[in-house]
Design a protein around this motif. Structure first.
Motif, PDB file in Angstrom:
ATOM      1  N   ARG A  22       0.842  -1.199   0.000  1.00  0.00           N
ATOM      2  CA  ARG A  22       0.000   0.000   0.000  1.00  0.00           C
ATOM      3  C   ARG A  22       0.874   1.244   0.000  1.00  0.00           C
ATOM      4  NH1 ARG A  22      -3.515   0.289   4.838  1.00  0.00           N
ATOM      5  NH2 ARG A  22      -4.089   2.197   3.795  1.00  0.00           N
ATOM      6  N   PHE A  23       0.526   2.214  -0.832  1.00  0.00           N
ATOM      7  CA  PHE A  23       1.211   3.495  -0.854  1.00  0.00           C
ATOM      8  C   PHE A  23       0.293   4.533  -0.223  1.00  0.00           C
ATOM      9  CE2 PHE A  23       3.183   1.065  -4.204  1.00  0.00           C
ATOM     10  CZ  PHE A  23       4.519   1.272  -3.942  1.00  0.00           C
ATOM     11  N   PRO A  24       0.855   5.453   0.553  1.00  0.00           N
ATOM     12  CA  PRO A  24      -0.001   6.429   1.232  1.00  0.00           C
ATOM     13  C   PRO A  24      -0.684   7.370   0.248  1.00  0.00           C
ATOM     14  CG  PRO A  24       2.320   6.944   1.593  1.00  0.00           C
ATOM     15  CD  PRO A  24       2.258   5.634   0.870  1.00  0.00           C
ATOM     16  N   ASP A  25      -1.934   7.710   0.575  1.00  0.00           N
ATOM     17  CA  ASP A  25      -2.647   8.665  -0.265  1.00  0.00           C
ATOM     18  C   ASP A  25      -2.232  10.086   0.130  1.00  0.00           C
ATOM     19  OD1 ASP A  25      -3.891   9.063   2.160  1.00  0.00           O
ATOM     20  OD2 ASP A  25      -5.890   8.495   1.483  1.00  0.00           O
ATOM     21  N   ALA A  30       0.198  14.136   3.847  1.00  0.00           N
ATOM     22  CA  ALA A  30       0.079  15.427   4.533  1.00  0.00           C
ATOM     23  C   ALA A  30       0.167  15.232   6.039  1.00  0.00           C
ATOM     24  CB  ALA A  30      -1.233  16.111   4.155  1.00  0.00           C
ATOM     25  N   ARG A  31      -0.499  14.212   6.575  1.00  0.00           N
ATOM     26  CA  ARG A  31      -0.471  13.934   8.004  1.00  0.00           C
ATOM     27  C   ARG A  31       0.952  13.645   8.465  1.00  0.00           C
ATOM     28  NH1 ARG A  31      -0.065  10.045  11.440  1.00  0.00           N
ATOM     29  NH2 ARG A  31       0.156   8.428   9.883  1.00  0.00           N
ATOM     30  N   LYS A  36       6.019  15.463  11.146  1.00  0.00           N
ATOM     31  CA  LYS A  36       7.473  15.686  11.100  1.00  0.00           C
ATOM     32  C   LYS A  36       7.804  17.150  11.353  1.00  0.00           C
ATOM     33  CE  LYS A  36       8.726  11.900   8.013  1.00  0.00           C
ATOM     34  NZ  LYS A  36       9.265  11.540   6.685  1.00  0.00           N
ATOM     35  N   ALA A  37       7.022  18.064  10.775  1.00  0.00           N
ATOM     36  CA  ALA A  37       7.267  19.496  10.969  1.00  0.00           C
ATOM     37  C   ALA A  37       7.090  19.878  12.434  1.00  0.00           C
ATOM     38  CB  ALA A  37       6.333  20.314  10.078  1.00  0.00           C
ATOM     39  N   ILE A  38       6.064  19.349  13.070  1.00  0.00           N
ATOM     40  CA  ILE A  38       5.838  19.642  14.490  1.00  0.00           C
ATOM     41  C   ILE A  38       6.986  19.107  15.324  1.00  0.00           C
ATOM     42  CG2 ILE A  38       4.377  19.066  16.481  1.00  0.00           C
ATOM     43  CD1 ILE A  38       1.961  19.339  14.574  1.00  0.00           C
ATOM     44  N   ARG A  39       7.433  17.893  15.059  1.00  0.00           N
ATOM     45  CA  ARG A  39       8.547  17.331  15.832  1.00  0.00           C
ATOM     46  C   ARG A  39       9.830  18.143  15.647  1.00  0.00           C
ATOM     47  NH1 ARG A  39       5.496  12.913  14.623  1.00  0.00           N
ATOM     48  NH2 ARG A  39       6.564  12.380  12.687  1.00  0.00           N
ATOM     49  N   THR A  62       0.739  13.965  17.973  1.00  0.00           N
ATOM     50  CA  THR A  62       0.420  13.962  16.552  1.00  0.00           C
ATOM     51  C   THR A  62      -0.065  12.561  16.186  1.00  0.00           C
ATOM     52  OG1 THR A  62       2.663  13.345  15.913  1.00  0.00           O
ATOM     53  CG2 THR A  62       2.169  15.706  16.018  1.00  0.00           C
ATOM     54  N   GLY A  63      -0.712  12.471  15.083  1.00  0.00           N
ATOM     55  CA  GLY A  63      -1.270  11.199  14.623  1.00  0.00           C
ATOM     56  C   GLY A  63      -2.371  11.534  13.647  1.00  0.00           C
ATOM     57  N   MET A  64      -3.514  10.895  13.803  1.00  0.00           N
ATOM     58  CA  MET A  64      -4.652  11.218  12.944  1.00  0.00           C
ATOM     59  C   MET A  64      -5.072  12.670  13.168  1.00  0.00           C
ATOM     60  SD  MET A  64      -6.573  10.159  10.567  1.00  0.00           S
ATOM     61  CE  MET A  64      -6.560   8.397  10.522  1.00  0.00           C
ATOM     62  N   PHE A  65      -4.935  13.137  14.430  1.00  0.00           N
ATOM     63  CA  PHE A  65      -5.213  14.525  14.796  1.00  0.00           C
ATOM     64  C   PHE A  65      -4.023  15.061  15.568  1.00  0.00           C
ATOM     65  CE2 PHE A  65      -9.259  12.272  14.722  1.00  0.00           C
ATOM     66  CZ  PHE A  65      -9.958  13.034  13.809  1.00  0.00           C
ATOM     67  N   CYS A  66      -3.793  16.360  15.481  1.00  0.00           N
ATOM     68  CA  CYS A  66      -2.765  17.015  16.286  1.00  0.00           C
ATOM     69  C   CYS A  66      -3.458  17.623  17.493  1.00  0.00           C
ATOM     70  CB  CYS A  66      -2.062  18.101  15.480  1.00  0.00           C
ATOM     71  SG  CYS A  66      -1.184  17.443  14.055  1.00  0.00           S
ATOM     72  N   VAL A  67      -2.941  17.317  18.676  1.00  0.00           N
ATOM     73  CA  VAL A  67      -3.612  17.732  19.907  1.00  0.00           C
ATOM     74  C   VAL A  67      -2.609  18.343  20.876  1.00  0.00           C
ATOM     75  CG1 VAL A  67      -4.958  16.913  21.887  1.00  0.00           C
ATOM     76  CG2 VAL A  67      -5.260  15.848  19.659  1.00  0.00           C
TER      77      VAL A  67
END
Length: 95
Positions: A22-25, A30-31, A36-39, A62-67
């Motif tokens: 599987r290749f990411p959509d 974007a997620r 990576k940018a937040i880290r 971070t993950g499905m949502f950034c909290v």
């Protein structure tokens, strides 16, 4: 020789145990990019202000949502500032 190269390419295109790889959509890419940018920013913040860096490392997920989920007894407290151009500004200040 040619057969070996073809087999190598086909092996790289399949996943574990021959399953379809599987290749990411676009949304997944974007997620990952945002995480990576937040880290990267958290590392820079920690270098400039270790206390704030530790606080953010413990409270940003971070993950499905950034909290951002601060703990009530951390080194920063919620504050509200009135009289700003947009009305009320909510944020966090050091104790």
């Amino acid at each position: 020789m040619e057969r070996d190269r073809v087999l190598t390419e086909l092996t790289g295109a399949t996943g574990l145990a021959g399953r379809t790889r599987r290749f990411p959509d676009e949304a997944e890419r974007a997620r990952i990019s945002v995480g990576k940018a937040i880290r990267r920013v958290l590392v820079k913040v920690a270098q400039a202000d270790p206390a704030l860096g530790e606080h953010l490392r413990d409270t940003v997920r971070t993950g499905m949502f950034c909290v951002y989920r601060p703990r009530g007894n951390g080194p920063f407290r919620p504050v509200e500032r009135y009289g700003t151009p947009t009305g009320v500004t909510r944020g966090y200040a050091a104790l």
